[in-house]
Design a protein around this motif. Structure first.
Motif, mmCIF file in Angstrom:
data_model
loop_
_atom_site.group_PDB
_atom_site.id
_atom_site.type_symbol
_atom_site.label_atom_id
_atom_site.label_comp_id
_atom_site.label_asym_id
_atom_site.label_seq_id
_atom_site.Cartn_x
_atom_site.Cartn_y
_atom_site.Cartn_z
ATOM 1 N N LYS A 174 3.655 10.657 4.742
ATOM 2 C CA LYS A 174 3.267 11.924 5.381
ATOM 3 C C LYS A 174 1.758 12.054 5.523
ATOM 4 C CE LYS A 174 7.345 14.473 3.996
ATOM 5 N NZ LYS A 174 7.873 15.608 3.253
ATOM 6 N N CYS A 175 1.030 11.865 4.422
ATOM 7 C CA CYS A 175 -0.422 12.099 4.449
ATOM 8 C C CYS A 175 -1.232 10.807 4.497
ATOM 9 C CB CYS A 175 -0.847 12.934 3.251
ATOM 10 S SG CYS A 175 -0.683 12.079 1.674
ATOM 11 N N LEU A 176 -0.558 9.654 4.348
ATOM 12 C CA LEU A 176 -1.176 8.323 4.343
ATOM 13 C C LEU A 176 -2.142 8.104 3.183
ATOM 14 C CD1 LEU A 176 -1.786 7.826 8.160
ATOM 15 C CD2 LEU A 176 0.167 7.079 6.781
ATOM 16 N N GLU A 177 -2.065 8.961 2.168
ATOM 17 C CA GLU A 177 -2.892 8.774 0.977
ATOM 18 C C GLU A 177 -2.407 7.533 0.232
ATOM 19 O OE1 GLU A 177 -4.696 11.384 -2.714
ATOM 20 O OE2 GLU A 177 -3.227 12.291 -1.390
ATOM 21 N N MET A 182 7.689 6.578 0.114
ATOM 22 C CA MET A 182 6.507 5.796 -0.163
ATOM 23 C C MET A 182 6.774 4.341 0.217
ATOM 24 S SD MET A 182 4.281 7.870 -1.517
ATOM 25 C CE MET A 182 3.303 7.870 -2.963
ATOM 26 N N SER A 183 5.740 3.691 0.722
ATOM 27 C CA SER A 183 5.854 2.275 1.043
ATOM 28 C C SER A 183 4.722 1.519 0.348
ATOM 29 C CB SER A 183 5.769 2.070 2.559
ATOM 30 O OG SER A 183 4.504 2.472 3.049
ATOM 31 N N PHE A 184 4.941 0.239 0.124
ATOM 32 C CA PHE A 184 3.930 -0.595 -0.523
ATOM 33 C C PHE A 184 3.286 -1.489 0.528
ATOM 34 C CE2 PHE A 184 6.531 0.592 -4.121
ATOM 35 C CZ PHE A 184 5.587 0.812 -5.107
ATOM 36 N N GLU A 185 1.951 -1.559 0.484
ATOM 37 C CA GLU A 185 1.208 -2.385 1.423
ATOM 38 C C GLU A 185 0.011 -3.007 0.714
ATOM 39 O OE1 GLU A 185 0.024 -0.244 4.928
ATOM 40 O OE2 GLU A 185 1.921 0.850 5.009
ATOM 41 N N LYS A 186 -0.391 -4.186 1.174
ATOM 42 C CA LYS A 186 -1.610 -4.810 0.658
ATOM 43 C C LYS A 186 -2.755 -4.272 1.507
ATOM 44 C CE LYS A 186 -3.464 -9.154 -0.937
ATOM 45 N NZ LYS A 186 -3.185 -10.544 -1.183
ATOM 46 N N ARG A 187 -3.705 -3.619 0.868
ATOM 47 C CA ARG A 187 -4.824 -3.006 1.580
ATOM 48 C C ARG A 187 -6.146 -3.427 0.969
ATOM 49 N NH1 ARG A 187 -3.476 2.439 4.004
ATOM 50 N NH2 ARG A 187 -1.563 1.985 5.129
ATOM 51 N N GLU A 188 -7.188 -3.417 1.787
ATOM 52 C CA GLU A 188 -8.534 -3.696 1.307
ATOM 53 C C GLU A 188 -9.058 -2.393 0.705
ATOM 54 O OE1 GLU A 188 -12.400 -6.153 2.845
ATOM 55 O OE2 GLU A 188 -11.355 -4.923 4.314
ATOM 56 N N ILE A 189 -9.255 -2.376 -0.616
ATOM 57 C CA ILE A 189 -9.687 -1.148 -1.275
ATOM 58 C C ILE A 189 -11.206 -1.071 -1.399
ATOM 59 C CG2 ILE A 189 -7.527 -0.769 -2.503
ATOM 60 C CD1 ILE A 189 -8.814 -2.008 -4.980
ATOM 61 N N LYS A 190 -11.863 -2.199 -1.248
ATOM 62 C CA LYS A 190 -13.312 -2.311 -1.228
ATOM 63 C C LYS A 190 -13.594 -3.610 -0.497
ATOM 64 C CE LYS A 190 -17.217 -1.723 -4.315
ATOM 65 N NZ LYS A 190 -17.678 -1.622 -5.690
ATOM 66 N N LYS A 191 -14.742 -3.756 0.104
ATOM 67 C CA LYS A 191 -15.021 -4.943 0.919
ATOM 68 C C LYS A 191 -14.676 -6.232 0.167
ATOM 69 C CE LYS A 191 -18.526 -6.987 3.867
ATOM 70 N NZ LYS A 191 -17.810 -7.024 5.091
ATOM 71 N N GLY A 192 -13.684 -6.966 0.695
ATOM 72 C CA GLY A 192 -13.277 -8.236 0.114
ATOM 73 C C GLY A 192 -12.329 -8.137 -1.065
#
Length: 86
Positions: free
Chosen positions: A21-24, A1-11
């Protein structure tokens, strides 16, 4: 598993755990609570008006600062719009 900052909802961004593996994406309870505190709030009384807080991260994205002129409107769909005016 890796940790990343992602946009989970607009803004709205959060630190998520990503399965290689699954990018979930998964968000832990502590991060969820942090996001909830930063992006959700209640209206509060300020004089005879109601006020809301705008999270710093969102304000920074659009260059909103104390004293910035704003245009506040109500759309046909009942949603309030707030636009920073240059």
């Amino acid at each position: 598993m890796s940790f990343e900052k992602r946009e989970i909802k607009k803004g709205i961004y959060a630190q998520v755990e990503v399965c290689p593996k699954c990018l979930e994406e998964f968000i832990d309870l502590k991060e969820h609570e942090k996001v909830y505190r930063e992006y959700y709030s209640k209206a509060f009384k300020s004089g005879n008006s109601l006020a809301v807080r705008i999270p710093k991260e969102l304000a920074d994205k659009i260059g909103l600062q104390e004293g910035t002129p704003l245009k506040i409107g109500l759309g046909d769909d009942g949603k309030i719009t707030i636009e920073a005016r240059a």
